[in-house]
Design a protein around this motif. Sequence first.
Motif: not given
Length: 205
Positions: A20-36, A42-43, A62-65
């Motif tokens: 009943h719900s899905t999420c595919l989220e890519l979070c990009i950091p703003t730090g100058d030295y971030e590499k990942n 989340d389903i 029964t809810p499942v995640r």
Amino acid sequence: MTTDIFRIIDQGIVQELAVHSTCLELCIPTGDYEKNAQLLIDIQAVFKHDHNHLEVREDKRTPVRIHTGSLDIPLKDIPKRDIKSLENIEVDYEEKRGGDKSERQAVSPGALYIYFHELFIETHIRFVYVKKGVFLVHMHGETEFGKVFEITQNIPLQVTISSFDIKKKSKKEMLLLFKTYFDTGDFELQWKEENNDVYLNAIVP
């Protein structure tokens, strides 16, 4: 490939679930030295039948995640302005046997929740580009208590860039960072400000 699968095998019993719900989220950091960047899956679903295989009311199911923590994705693996290339990302995880649970908690990439969390001891995740901004996500694996899962779902990608007060970036800088990796024409951009933090959320229109 069938694209609407959420299946769990528990002690030899196969259970089918309705998503009943899905999420595919890519979070990009703003730090100058971030590499990942971090990738979140989340389903959420419910069992189509109870454990006696009888039909039950929707509100009694029964809810499942199933969810990953934030999977680390090297920024260098996100080629510039080519959203389709994200399908080259693959996740393969198998727990090193003999570690105690505290060690597993630190490294397991996700968990299945049915009444309580069960960490993955093994999981394989693949992505296939389907159409503008949408990926087919295929996951299968096993939890620490022996439940085997298989999931195949089409999920639209969301991209989030966050700028926190301690390392403040301007909206112009955040938008420039977004354009480094993605074409703005593929997304609808939304800004959100909370306290001193700024968020750029990009969703598939």
